[in-house]
Design a protein around this motif. Sequence first.
Motif, mmCIF file in Angstrom:
data_model
loop_
_atom_site.group_PDB
_atom_site.id
_atom_site.type_symbol
_atom_site.label_atom_id
_atom_site.label_comp_id
_atom_site.label_asym_id
_atom_site.label_seq_id
_atom_site.Cartn_x
_atom_site.Cartn_y
_atom_site.Cartn_z
ATOM 1 N N VAL A 1 0.110 -0.782 2.690
ATOM 2 C CA VAL A 1 0.191 0.030 1.653
ATOM 3 C C VAL A 1 1.289 -0.753 0.623
ATOM 4 O O VAL A 1 2.385 -1.200 0.823
ATOM 5 C CB VAL A 1 1.136 1.597 2.264
ATOM 6 C CG1 VAL A 1 1.664 2.297 1.227
ATOM 7 C CG2 VAL A 1 0.492 2.148 3.374
ATOM 8 N N ARG B 1 3.177 -0.133 -3.096
ATOM 9 C CA ARG B 1 3.547 0.818 -4.198
ATOM 10 C C ARG B 1 3.573 0.040 -5.601
ATOM 11 O O ARG B 1 4.398 -0.823 -5.839
ATOM 12 C CB ARG B 1 4.729 1.984 -4.070
ATOM 13 C CG ARG B 1 5.970 1.219 -3.528
ATOM 14 C CD ARG B 1 6.992 2.115 -2.915
ATOM 15 N NE ARG B 1 7.430 2.818 -4.078
ATOM 16 C CZ ARG B 1 8.590 3.569 -4.109
ATOM 17 N NH1 ARG B 1 9.302 4.078 -2.820
ATOM 18 N NH2 ARG B 1 9.279 4.077 -5.303
ATOM 19 N N ILE C 1 1.391 8.983 2.852
ATOM 20 C CA ILE C 1 1.114 8.776 1.596
ATOM 21 C C ILE C 1 1.428 9.854 0.545
ATOM 22 O O ILE C 1 2.142 9.688 -0.328
ATOM 23 C CB ILE C 1 -0.269 8.629 1.655
ATOM 24 C CG1 ILE C 1 -0.889 7.340 2.233
ATOM 25 C CG2 ILE C 1 -0.872 8.457 0.182
ATOM 26 C CD1 ILE C 1 -0.413 6.370 1.936
ATOM 27 N N VAL D 1 -0.445 4.062 -5.790
ATOM 28 C CA VAL D 1 -0.410 3.643 -4.348
ATOM 29 C C VAL D 1 -1.498 2.664 -4.437
ATOM 30 O O VAL D 1 -2.705 3.202 -4.632
ATOM 31 C CB VAL D 1 -0.189 4.718 -3.410
ATOM 32 C CG1 VAL D 1 -0.504 3.990 -2.046
ATOM 33 C CG2 VAL D 1 1.187 5.217 -3.542
ATOM 34 N N LEU E 1 -4.039 0.936 -1.096
ATOM 35 C CA LEU E 1 -4.094 0.796 0.206
ATOM 36 C C LEU E 1 -5.211 -0.670 0.588
ATOM 37 O O LEU E 1 -6.174 -0.515 -0.244
ATOM 38 C CB LEU E 1 -4.647 2.010 1.048
ATOM 39 C CG LEU E 1 -3.902 3.364 0.927
ATOM 40 C CD1 LEU E 1 -4.428 4.410 1.352
ATOM 41 C CD2 LEU E 1 -2.558 3.180 1.134
ATOM 42 N N LEU F 1 -0.889 8.682 8.488
ATOM 43 C CA LEU F 1 -0.828 7.784 7.176
ATOM 44 C C LEU F 1 -1.143 8.751 6.110
ATOM 45 O O LEU F 1 -0.338 8.742 5.267
ATOM 46 C CB LEU F 1 -2.230 7.076 7.271
ATOM 47 C CG LEU F 1 -2.146 6.066 6.036
ATOM 48 C CD1 LEU F 1 -1.050 4.956 5.995
ATOM 49 C CD2 LEU F 1 -3.530 5.558 5.793
ATOM 50 N N LYS G 1 5.600 -3.621 -0.447
ATOM 51 C CA LYS G 1 4.368 -3.555 0.532
ATOM 52 C C LYS G 1 4.847 -3.594 1.778
ATOM 53 O O LYS G 1 5.852 -4.080 2.498
ATOM 54 C CB LYS G 1 3.640 -4.965 0.557
ATOM 55 C CG LYS G 1 2.583 -5.171 -0.693
ATOM 56 C CD LYS G 1 1.461 -6.109 -0.481
ATOM 57 C CE LYS G 1 2.083 -7.652 -0.640
ATOM 58 N NZ LYS G 1 1.079 -8.650 -1.135
ATOM 59 N N VAL H 1 -4.280 7.205 -5.729
ATOM 60 C CA VAL H 1 -4.311 5.980 -4.557
ATOM 61 C C VAL H 1 -5.682 5.344 -4.448
ATOM 62 O O VAL H 1 -6.847 5.982 -4.841
ATOM 63 C CB VAL H 1 -4.284 6.809 -3.209
ATOM 64 C CG1 VAL H 1 -4.489 5.833 -2.067
ATOM 65 C CG2 VAL H 1 -2.999 7.273 -2.969
#
Length: 491
Positions: free
Chosen positions: A375, A377, A395, A359, A361, A391, A383, A302
């Motif tokens: 978020v 991917r 995730i 991912v 953010l 959260l 989105k 992430v």
Amino acid sequence: MSKEITSRKEDYAQWYNDLVIKGGLADYSAVRGCMVIKPYGFALWEEMRDELDRMFKETGHENAYFPLFIPKSFLSREAAHVEGFAKECAVVTHYRLKNDPDGGGIIVDPEAKLEEELIVRPTSETIIWNTYKTWIQSYRDLPLLINQWANVVRWEMRTRLFLRTTEFLWQEGHTAHANAEEAITEARLMLDVYTDFVENFMALPVIRGVKTPSERFAGAIDTYCIEAMMQDGKALQAGTSHFLGQNFAKAFDVKFSDKQNKLDYVWATSWGVSTRLVGALVMAHSDDEGLILPPKIAPIQVVIVPIYKGDERKELLDARGKELASALKKAGIRVKFDNNDNNRPGWKFAEYEKKGVPVRLALGLRDLDNHTVEVARRDTKDKMSLPAEGLIERIVLLLQEIQESMYRKALLFRDDHITKADDWDEFVRLLDEKGGFISAHWDGTPETEEAIKDKLKATIRCIPLNNPPENGKCILTGRPSKERVLFARAY
RNA sequence: CGGGAUGUAGCGCAGCCCGGUAGCGCACUACGUUCGGGACGUAGGGGCCGCAGGUUCGAAUCCUGUCAUCCCGACCA
């Protein structure tokens, strides 16, 4: 559309190179055929290596390390083995340099010639079995379950980043057993481990099978393999596991006393996967915007990108970003908070897409006001704006979902690229137009296999395990066949 | 090892035909403005033009060699 990456459609080979270079995995080096693995690429390899290492240890294996150099005479002990590797060995002949008396810099000192040349290992069976001879006396010393992480050198004529380089990193397992059944079980067990790893961690479905005699490892009785399908319809061998019988034990005279005090040669396996897996990963999942890495082995799972408006609440944004990062880290997620002020958000978005971070953010003032986070991917490009509450749990679930979704997608593609062919014209057409695995009958002879390879550059990738018996006629010769095998053009 | 292409700033390239002060874009440094999808301004720094010979008053440019890398084939994980 990426400004830097060649599209798959335009030039598949160049696309692959662009991903590796521009995704920051590796660089070309000053040495022909050898690459530099860059930190991001090495981090990816480390994720893979660590998981495999854990799996090996869980199945009772221990790590050890054997020499890089192998005396030339060792290699020739096993006839098939030397035959298989002789053409691609780097050889050390001298041990000293000196200043050129004619002033041309440094030269090899002709007086420092080795008595016996050393081979840079292309694989370590010989040095290891020479050692096992001294380690094994009795059935009580068996099974001997050893793995080593190492580099090896194979002097290939043509190289490609990760897929085939002169020097590469790998692991090689070398085990010794008291009987054939146990050795075969071991070889199959390690094939299971590889399958588990490649499917569940790399999100890449594989076909498990056994190689035909001509595709066997040099010195093996049976070679098991896992074969993966790349996006261009070419197959790639992702791992192999060999039942070596008593070939190496006989070549190196490794005997043990059984319970009845009878001497017998030990039974062997060897098995390996290499940095080639990185190439497979790249080619199987990525798109025209860059890499797409499965969460379980992505070095960064992430990335958090803050979006500033001047200095307005910048400190708060930073604080919130760091807080989020540390909460994710606490949940076991590999996270990067990129508040580097030199690049703007748009640049970072593109950069992390290129690097395949699963991912992303995004956190801006709007999110501070609304208690949300954007978020995105990587695999689907979806989105969404999610509430800050809960959260972390979302995730964690999202990463799992991405992992599974990538596997499903690759599986659909793979299954869609296994096609049956029952006559020659169809076989040729499928290979040329569709690619993938072609399931067809084969008369079982190396001559036919060779003829097909010469005509179409397609090889028998494997005879799948648990292959259903089916009477048919060989695709080339029309002679009777009892089962189908998988043909493909391959890396 | 055959065929093709390319070597000029960290990266991508122009200049070479027709020899005459080595350039452009990106990146880099400093400062400022910016920041919800690859920002902009101003001022800077950076080159044995792959290497070695030759021709010439003078070579990135012409000639000869050589080395390296990439792509396509034969060989292979």
